[in-house]
Motif scaffolding. Structure first.
Motif, PDB file in Angstrom:
ATOM      1  N   THR A 174       0.745   5.738   0.016  1.00 59.99           N
ATOM      2  CA  THR A 174      -0.067   7.057   0.322  1.00 59.99           C
ATOM      3  C   THR A 174       0.819   8.281  -0.093  1.00 59.99           C
ATOM      4  N   GLY A 226       0.651  -1.306   0.000  1.00 58.25           N
ATOM      5  CA  GLY A 226       0.024  -0.009  -0.155  1.00 58.25           C
ATOM      6  C   GLY A 226       0.831   1.187   0.062  1.00 58.25           C
ATOM      7  N   ASN A 239      -2.765  -0.909  -3.122  1.00 53.45           N
ATOM      8  CA  ASN A 239      -3.565  -0.133  -2.813  1.00 53.45           C
ATOM      9  C   ASN A 239      -2.712   1.205  -2.796  1.00 53.45           C
ATOM     10  N   GLN A 240      -3.381   2.383  -3.238  1.00 52.45           N
ATOM     11  CA  GLN A 240      -2.704   3.449  -3.359  1.00 52.45           C
ATOM     12  C   GLN A 240      -3.762   4.710  -3.235  1.00 52.45           C
ATOM     13  N   THR A 241      -3.306   5.752  -2.593  1.00 49.39           N
ATOM     14  CA  THR A 241      -4.139   7.062  -2.562  1.00 49.39           C
ATOM     15  C   THR A 241      -3.093   8.127  -2.638  1.00 49.39           C
ATOM     16  N   ASN A 272     -13.993   8.509  -2.889  1.00 47.68           N
ATOM     17  CA  ASN A 272     -13.636   7.513  -4.005  1.00 47.68           C
ATOM     18  C   ASN A 272     -12.488   8.326  -4.940  1.00 47.68           C
ATOM     19  N   SER A 278     -11.857   3.846  -6.276  1.00 49.47           N
ATOM     20  CA  SER A 278     -12.457   3.128  -5.289  1.00 49.47           C
ATOM     21  C   SER A 278     -12.022   3.649  -3.807  1.00 49.47           C
ATOM     22  N   THR A 279     -12.268   2.831  -2.803  1.00 52.50           N
ATOM     23  CA  THR A 279     -11.956   3.602  -1.407  1.00 52.50           C
ATOM     24  C   THR A 279     -10.444   3.244  -1.391  1.00 52.50           C
ATOM     25  N   ASN A 280      -9.901   2.272  -2.085  1.00 51.98           N
ATOM     26  CA  ASN A 280      -8.640   1.854  -1.724  1.00 51.98           C
ATOM     27  C   ASN A 280      -7.526   2.395  -2.826  1.00 51.98           C
ATOM     28  N   ASN A 281      -8.127   2.776  -3.965  1.00 51.26           N
ATOM     29  CA  ASN A 281      -7.308   3.157  -4.995  1.00 51.26           C
ATOM     30  C   ASN A 281      -7.938   4.538  -5.463  1.00 51.26           C
TER      31      ASN A 281
END
Length: 299
Positions: free
Chosen positions: A189, A187, A212-214, A274, A236-239
C-alpha cells in the motif's frame, strides 16, 4: 564550482566509475557564500557497464548568500549504475536558494536508505531511478516535488522489502515520463497526501503483477494536451490507483476521464472501489449520428 555544470572526464562527473564496480564512502560538497546568481553543481557518473557505489552525500549550503542553487547531477553521460546506500542530505534545510537532484543520462540510479533525499527537489530527466529496500524520498520543505520527464522513469520496488509511502507525501509530477510500481507478494500500500500532476506529453503508470497493491494520491490534476495511459494489473478491488479526492468524469458519475486510456486501446473511467479502470459503458447506438451528447460511442 560556480557556474559549472559538470566536471570529470568528458563531463562524466567529479566522481566517475569508468569500469568495474567502485565504491566511495561519504562525500561532502561545499558551496561558498555570496550573491552571484551562479549555481553550485556537482556530478557522479558511471560509464557503460560500470557501477558506482556511494555511501552518504552531504552538501553544505550555508546561509548568507542568495541566488546560488546547488544541483547534483547523477549518471551524467554514462549508462552504468549508481547505487546510493546512504542519504543525499542538504545540511542546511533553509539555504539562500534551492537544492536539486537531476537524474540525467540513460543509466540507473538506485536508492535504498530511508529519508534518502530530504529537502531537495528531485527531477528524473533520463534513465531510471529506483527506490528499493527502506528507501523513501524524505520530508521536504520549500522543495516538495518529485518530477519525471520524457525519457525518464521512476520505479517503486517493493518486491523484496515492503516499504509504504516512499513518496514521503510529496507532489509527484510526470511530464512525458513513466511511474512503475512493483508490489510485494504479501501486498503493498502506497498512500500519499501529495497530488499526482500530469503536466505534459504522453505519460505511463504501470502497476506490475506479483502481489496486491493499492496506490493512493491526494488528487489528480492534468494540463491541457497531457495524456496518461494505465498499464499492468489495475482496476480491481485488490489492485488499483486511487485518489482521496475523486477525479472528474465527463459526463459526471458515468463518463470517462479526459485524455486517460487503459492499455493503450480503451478509454478510462474511475470508481472509488476500483480506482482507474477500463470504460465499458459505451452507447448501444449503431450509428454515431444517433448518439446523444452525454453518450460515449465506440465504433
Amino acid at each position: 564550482a560556480n557556474g559549472r555544470v559538470l566536471t570529470g572526464l568528458n563531463t562524466g562527473g567529479a566522481f566517475q566509475s569508468v569500469s568495474g564496480s567502485n565504491t566511495i564512502g561519504t562525500v561532502t560538497v561545499n558551496a561558498t557564500h555570496g550573491t552571484d546568481n551562479q549555481a553550485r553543481s556537482y556530478g557522479f557518473g558511471a560509464d557503460n557497464g560500470a557501477t558506482l557505489n556511494i555511501g552518504t552525500v552531504n552538501f553544505n549550503h550555508p546561509t548568507g548568500g542568495t541566488s546560488r542553487n546547488i544541483i547534483g547531477y547523477y549518471n551524467t553521460q554514462g549508462t552504468g549504475a549508481i547505487n546510493v546506500t546512504g542519504v543525499i542530505d542538504n545540511l542546511n534545510a533553509s539555504p539562500g536558494a534551492n537544492t536539486y537532484l537531476f537524474k540525467v543520462g540513460n543509466g540507473t540510479m538506485n536508492l535504498s536508505a530511508a529519508n534518502a533525499i530530504p529537502d531537495t527537489e528531485v527531477r528524473v530527466y533520463r534513465g531510471n531511478m529506483t527506490l528499493n529496500g527502506a528507501a523513501s524520498f524524505g520530508s521536504s520543505g520549500a522543495n516538495t516535488q518529485v518530477q519525471v520527464w520524457q525519457s525518464g522513469s521512476l520505479t517503486f520496488d517493493n518486491s523484496t522489502t515492503n516499504t509504504s509511502n516512499r513518496f514521503s507525501n510529496r507532489v509527484v509530477q510526470i511530464g512525458g515520463g513513466t511511474l512503475n510500481f512493483i508490489p510485494n507478494a504479501a501486498g503493498t500500500t502506497h498512500t500519499s497526501t501529495g497530488a499526482l500532476q500530469i503536466s505534459q506529453g504522453a505519460n505511463t503508470i504501470n502497476l506490475a503483477a506479483g502481489g496486491n497493491q493499492t496506490v493512493t494520491f491526494a488528487s489528480l490534476t492534468q494540463n491541457a494536451g497531457a495524456t496518461l495511459n494505465m498499464i499492468g494489473t489495475f482496476g480491481s478491488t485488490n489492485n488499483k490507483l486511487t485518489f482521496t479526492t475523486a477525479p472528474t468524469l465527463v459526463p459526471a458519475t458515468t463518463g470517462i476521464l479526459a485524455r486517460v486510456t487503459t492499455n493503450g486501446n480503451e478509454f478510462a473511467t474511475y470508481s472509488a472501489a476500483n480506482g482507474i479502470l477500463p470504460f465499458t459503458a459505451y452507447a448501444g447506438a449503431s450509428n454515431i449520428l444517433s448518439a446523444t451528447a452525454t453518450q460515449t460511442y465506440k465504433a
